[in-house]
Design a protein around this motif. Structure first.
Motif, PDB file in Angstrom:
ATOM      1  N   ASN A  66       0.829  -1.208   0.000  1.00 34.81           N
ATOM      2  CA  ASN A  66       0.000   0.000   0.000  1.00 34.81           C
ATOM      3  C   ASN A  66       0.863   1.259   0.000  1.00 34.81           C
ATOM      4  O   ASN A  66       0.502   2.259  -0.632  1.00 34.81           O
ATOM      5  CB  ASN A  66      -0.974  -0.037   1.180  1.00 34.81           C
ATOM      6  CG  ASN A  66      -1.927  -1.214   1.049  1.00 34.81           C
ATOM      7  OD1 ASN A  66      -2.228  -1.653  -0.066  1.00 34.81           O
ATOM      8  ND2 ASN A  66      -2.380  -1.754   2.170  1.00 34.81           N
ATOM      9  N   ALA A  67       2.010   1.194   0.657  1.00 36.69           N
ATOM     10  CA  ALA A  67       2.958   2.305   0.557  1.00 36.69           C
ATOM     11  C   ALA A  67       3.475   2.414  -0.880  1.00 36.69           C
ATOM     12  O   ALA A  67       3.710   3.516  -1.390  1.00 36.69           O
ATOM     13  CB  ALA A  67       4.113   2.115   1.543  1.00 36.69           C
ATOM     14  N   GLY A  68       3.622   1.273  -1.549  1.00 33.93           N
ATOM     15  CA  GLY A  68       4.014   1.275  -2.962  1.00 33.93           C
ATOM     16  C   GLY A  68       2.966   1.947  -3.840  1.00 33.93           C
ATOM     17  O   GLY A  68       3.291   2.704  -4.753  1.00 33.93           O
ATOM     18  N   ARG A  69       1.677   1.666  -3.554  1.00 34.21           N
ATOM     19  CA  ARG A  69       0.601   2.350  -4.292  1.00 34.21           C
ATOM     20  C   ARG A  69       0.696   3.861  -4.115  1.00 34.21           C
ATOM     21  O   ARG A  69       0.469   4.632  -5.040  1.00 34.21           O
ATOM     22  CB  ARG A  69      -0.772   1.947  -3.742  1.00 34.21           C
ATOM     23  CG  ARG A  69      -1.245   0.623  -4.177  1.00 34.21           C
ATOM     24  CD  ARG A  69      -2.564   0.269  -3.470  1.00 34.21           C
ATOM     25  NE  ARG A  69      -2.607  -1.162  -3.244  1.00 34.21           N
ATOM     26  CZ  ARG A  69      -2.912  -2.046  -4.190  1.00 34.21           C
ATOM     27  NH1 ARG A  69      -3.274  -1.621  -5.370  1.00 34.21           N
ATOM     28  NH2 ARG A  69      -2.890  -3.328  -3.946  1.00 34.21           N
ATOM     29  N   TYR A  70       0.980   4.262  -2.892  1.00 32.13           N
ATOM     30  CA  TYR A  70       1.129   5.698  -2.607  1.00 32.13           C
ATOM     31  C   TYR A  70       2.271   6.275  -3.453  1.00 32.13           C
ATOM     32  O   TYR A  70       2.120   7.347  -4.064  1.00 32.13           O
ATOM     33  CB  TYR A  70       1.392   5.875  -1.108  1.00 32.13           C
ATOM     34  CG  TYR A  70       1.650   7.293  -0.661  1.00 32.13           C
ATOM     35  CD1 TYR A  70       0.657   8.267  -0.737  1.00 32.13           C
ATOM     36  CD2 TYR A  70       2.891   7.664  -0.148  1.00 32.13           C
ATOM     37  CE1 TYR A  70       0.891   9.567  -0.315  1.00 32.13           C
ATOM     38  CE2 TYR A  70       3.133   8.962   0.285  1.00 32.13           C
ATOM     39  CZ  TYR A  70       2.132   9.909   0.191  1.00 32.13           C
ATOM     40  OH  TYR A  70       2.368  11.201   0.611  1.00 32.13           O
ATOM     41  N   ALA A  71       3.376   5.556  -3.519  1.00 27.64           N
ATOM     42  CA  ALA A  71       4.521   6.028  -4.311  1.00 27.64           C
ATOM     43  C   ALA A  71       4.145   6.157  -5.791  1.00 27.64           C
ATOM     44  O   ALA A  71       4.602   7.090  -6.472  1.00 27.64           O
ATOM     45  CB  ALA A  71       5.706   5.076  -4.142  1.00 27.64           C
ATOM     46  N   GLN A  72       3.300   5.258  -6.293  1.00 27.91           N
ATOM     47  CA  GLN A  72       2.861   5.369  -7.701  1.00 27.91           C
ATOM     48  C   GLN A  72       2.249   6.735  -7.971  1.00 27.91           C
ATOM     49  O   GLN A  72       2.507   7.363  -8.993  1.00 27.91           O
ATOM     50  CB  GLN A  72       1.797   4.305  -8.016  1.00 27.91           C
ATOM     51  CG  GLN A  72       2.336   2.956  -8.398  1.00 27.91           C
ATOM     52  CD  GLN A  72       1.268   2.121  -9.102  1.00 27.91           C
ATOM     53  OE1 GLN A  72       0.230   1.833  -8.516  1.00 27.91           O
ATOM     54  NE2 GLN A  72       1.521   1.732 -10.331  1.00 27.91           N
ATOM     55  N   TYR A  73       1.421   7.183  -7.053  1.00 25.11           N
ATOM     56  CA  TYR A  73       0.749   8.473  -7.233  1.00 25.11           C
ATOM     57  C   TYR A  73       1.678   9.640  -6.969  1.00 25.11           C
ATOM     58  O   TYR A  73       1.694  10.620  -7.719  1.00 25.11           O
ATOM     59  CB  TYR A  73      -0.501   8.549  -6.347  1.00 25.11           C
ATOM     60  CG  TYR A  73      -1.619   7.733  -6.920  1.00 25.11           C
ATOM     61  CD1 TYR A  73      -2.477   8.273  -7.878  1.00 25.11           C
ATOM     62  CD2 TYR A  73      -1.779   6.406  -6.578  1.00 25.11           C
ATOM     63  CE1 TYR A  73      -3.472   7.519  -8.456  1.00 25.11           C
ATOM     64  CE2 TYR A  73      -2.778   5.635  -7.156  1.00 25.11           C
ATOM     65  CZ  TYR A  73      -3.621   6.193  -8.089  1.00 25.11           C
ATOM     66  OH  TYR A  73      -4.596   5.445  -8.680  1.00 25.11           O
ATOM     67  N   VAL A  74       2.438   9.561  -5.882  1.00 26.33           N
ATOM     68  CA  VAL A  74       3.263  10.710  -5.482  1.00 26.33           C
ATOM     69  C   VAL A  74       4.398  10.927  -6.475  1.00 26.33           C
ATOM     70  O   VAL A  74       4.600  12.039  -6.989  1.00 26.33           O
ATOM     71  CB  VAL A  74       3.809  10.515  -4.055  1.00 26.33           C
ATOM     72  CG1 VAL A  74       4.818  11.603  -3.722  1.00 26.33           C
ATOM     73  CG2 VAL A  74       2.659  10.522  -3.052  1.00 26.33           C
ATOM     74  N   TRP A  75       5.158   9.876  -6.738  1.00 29.29           N
ATOM     75  CA  TRP A  75       6.293  10.033  -7.660  1.00 29.29           C
ATOM     76  C   TRP A  75       5.792  10.276  -9.083  1.00 29.29           C
ATOM     77  O   TRP A  75       6.439  10.976  -9.864  1.00 29.29           O
ATOM     78  CB  TRP A  75       7.211   8.806  -7.594  1.00 29.29           C
ATOM     79  CG  TRP A  75       7.843   8.609  -6.236  1.00 29.29           C
ATOM     80  CD1 TRP A  75       7.804   9.500  -5.184  1.00 29.29           C
ATOM     81  CD2 TRP A  75       8.590   7.482  -5.777  1.00 29.29           C
ATOM     82  NE1 TRP A  75       8.482   8.973  -4.103  1.00 29.29           N
ATOM     83  CE2 TRP A  75       8.985   7.745  -4.439  1.00 29.29           C
ATOM     84  CE3 TRP A  75       8.975   6.273  -6.355  1.00 29.29           C
ATOM     85  CZ2 TRP A  75       9.731   6.829  -3.689  1.00 29.29           C
ATOM     86  CZ3 TRP A  75       9.718   5.371  -5.616  1.00 29.29           C
ATOM     87  CH2 TRP A  75      10.091   5.649  -4.293  1.00 29.29           C
ATOM     88  N   GLY A  76       4.631   9.703  -9.421  1.00 29.98           N
ATOM     89  CA  GLY A  76       4.054   9.922 -10.755  1.00 29.98           C
ATOM     90  C   GLY A  76       3.595  11.348 -10.949  1.00 29.98           C
ATOM     91  O   GLY A  76       4.036  12.034 -11.881  1.00 29.98           O
ATOM     92  N   THR A  77       2.735  11.850 -10.064  1.00 30.99           N
ATOM     93  CA  THR A  77       2.164  13.186 -10.290  1.00 30.99           C
ATOM     94  C   THR A  77       3.167  14.293  -9.983  1.00 30.99           C
ATOM     95  O   THR A  77       3.196  15.302 -10.669  1.00 30.99           O
ATOM     96  CB  THR A  77       0.917  13.450  -9.409  1.00 30.99           C
ATOM     97  OG1 THR A  77       1.270  13.305  -8.052  1.00 30.99           O
ATOM     98  CG2 THR A  77      -0.223  12.517  -9.746  1.00 30.99           C
TER      99      THR A  77
END
Lengths: 338, 338
Positions: free
Chosen positions: B48-59
């Motif tokens: 779930n922290a990885g999912r967060y990274a998808q959004y944060v590092w992506g956007t």
């Protein structure tokens, strides 16, 4: 009777999808050869075909595949850099705006784009350098069945093109026909589980995609809360839900992931779970009641016949609950999300 | 009382994690600058922290992030090419062999590797060029709380380093303290839902990660079947499960995803669902009972205080069900999956 009719069309559809797409798949392979990785955008059933591609293209073709989060491209309008990426959209209708936005951005960034869709004339196809047309024919049932296995066949044909081989799918229509012959046993096992209100659905490796799709079909058709897991993720927390008579569904094929799935199922059985299994190894039959598919199918292709048995079970569970498989509550055929 | 103690340690832990890792985060940013994309390996809470990274590092950073399927590297031993990738492993214990195998392969392929872990001396850290040490202190409770928000803080600090900024997290410990003040209201709302047997947990965008983590906490602690969805995926099928009194939990912050979540919640309310909401926009309070967090927190950081409220709710739901939050059934602190 749309759903059942479409379930039975699958041997023919898969043969057609594989046959028609040999050329386009070779074009995809040529594009992929110049990419470092692939990014797939998909939702719902199509997302499960994306999971399958992660395993197939990863293990057989060394292509690293990430499933992207479409809202970066749509809701947030902050698409990431796609340097090096093959950009793939999977959508039965080719219409969901968030999936379309990913291919549009891929083109904007001058990356190669691929659409895997049952609508060769759709917004998704418009932004694709190569269109893999599923040629599954119109799908009338709200719950996708033949378009799902056609998507898997398309992913498999692309993998074959990337290895330079051909013919691997030749036996699959026959395997799917054999899977359809599990109909009566699926009806019987579904009747035994007619009171099910929730369940866990487990798989690993190639068949993690099957577990996710099986759970989605059950959820769409029966309103049972069916939660899919990789067996590994299940051990990292959710296994706590187990209690006597808790329904645990699982799917596994002969191959490296089998031992792991059997070990988890043994724990489930010891906790008193009620098991429903799909597989092609007799050892699964010693753990719980088994719906069997072709024991000769290669593991990487096993999600195709395995998914078909999952569809049959979901269909019969729907009937066993007194519901209409052609009228699922609250769903429309084409879902447009932004 | 380990769980409740650790929930309350979070303001202090987050401050420490952010402070200690400014240097290592800058090293990660330097490595990322030479990469085309990132591949993250994680399971359970860390996923779930990885999912967060998808959004944060992506956007925020334009970095495309894929969550890999660890079994390609372990069970199948057919790792894909990692050309261009920053390879990141997230694991509280740093011990799960399948996650370690991904970093090991990253090193083998001479790609930059990063470990985000609470154990700076662990197999995962051994294969990392940069170790982000969560410095969360020993976590005794089986259900991870402070290590999760510390992982989010670590992801956020790395994002800050990639933008060249700093100080964005300065207000977060205070936001988390304010979130902890929702304790009594969380207890009240959990008591109202004490009979819950299953629920859907919705979020979108940055807070999709929060929905997944909230569901996992509920599932680990209470054995309720809590199924998380992106609101978009929920519309593509699972919304069929809705019926009167069906519990729907949702989390949303002010930002571009809010309208979408509210629209789905309106449909849920019309179907008679029983709602439990976490958010920081008053419009959510008009849709259903709301647990509120800091309205001034930036959306991209909102998953930190939002997750804390989810933990409080899960803790109180556990008590309301007469269960012991420090003795979840069938789980061990360190899960080793291959």
């Amino acid at each position: 009777m749309s759903l059942l009719t479409e379930i039975h069309e699958q041997p023919e559809v898969i043969e057609r999808t594989a046959h028609v797409n040999a050329g386009p798949a070779a074009q995809v392979a040529a594009l992929a050869a110049a990419c470092t990785h692939a990014v797939i955008a998909a939702r719902g059933t199509s997302d499960n075909a994306g999971r399958y591609a992660q395993y197939v293209w990863g293990t057989r073709n060394g292509l690293s595949v990430g499933l992207t989060t479409p809202s970066l491209f749509s809701v947030y309008d902050r698409p990431p850099r796609l340097d090096g990426a093959l950009v793939v959209g999977i959508s039965q209708s080719g219409e969901s705006p968030d999936i379309v936005s990913v291919l549009e951005e891929g083109r904007e960034q001058r990356r190669p784009t691929v659409a895997i869709t049952n609508e060769a004339h759709s917004p998704l196809a418009d932004f694709a350098d190569v269109v893999i047309d599923l040629v599954a024919g119109e799908e009338k049932a709200v719950a996708a069945t033949k378009t799902y296995t056609a998507q898997l066949a398309a992913v498999a044909v692309i993998s074959e093109a990337m290895t330079g081989g051909s013919g691997a799918l030749d036996g699959i229509p026959a395997s799917v026909s054999a899977a359809l012959a599990q109909n009566d046993r699926a009806a019987e096992m579904a009747a035994n589980e007619a009171d099910m209100e929730h369940c866990a659905v487990l798989g690993r490796g190639f068949n993690q995609s099957t577990a996710f799709e099986w759970a989605l079909k059950i959820q769409e058709l029966t309103h049972v809360v069916a939660q899919p897991f990789s067996t590994a993720d299940f051990l990292h927390g959710p296994i706590a839900v187990l209690e006597p008579d808790y329904p645990v569904l699982a799917v596994a094929a002969k191959g490296p992931a089998l031992e792991d799935v059997i070990a988890v199922l043994e724990r489930c059985r010891q906790a008193g779970a009620s098991l429903v299994l799909i597989g092609n190894d007799p050892r699964l039959g010693q753990v719980g009641p088994l719906l069997e598919f072709d024991p000769t199918v290669e593991e990487w292709l096993s999600p195709i016949p395995a998914a078909v048995i999952g569809q049959l079970f979901a269909h019969h569970l729907t009937l066993a609950k007194g519901l209409d498989p052609d009228q699922p509550r609250g769903l429309h055929k084409v879902t447009r999300t932004t």
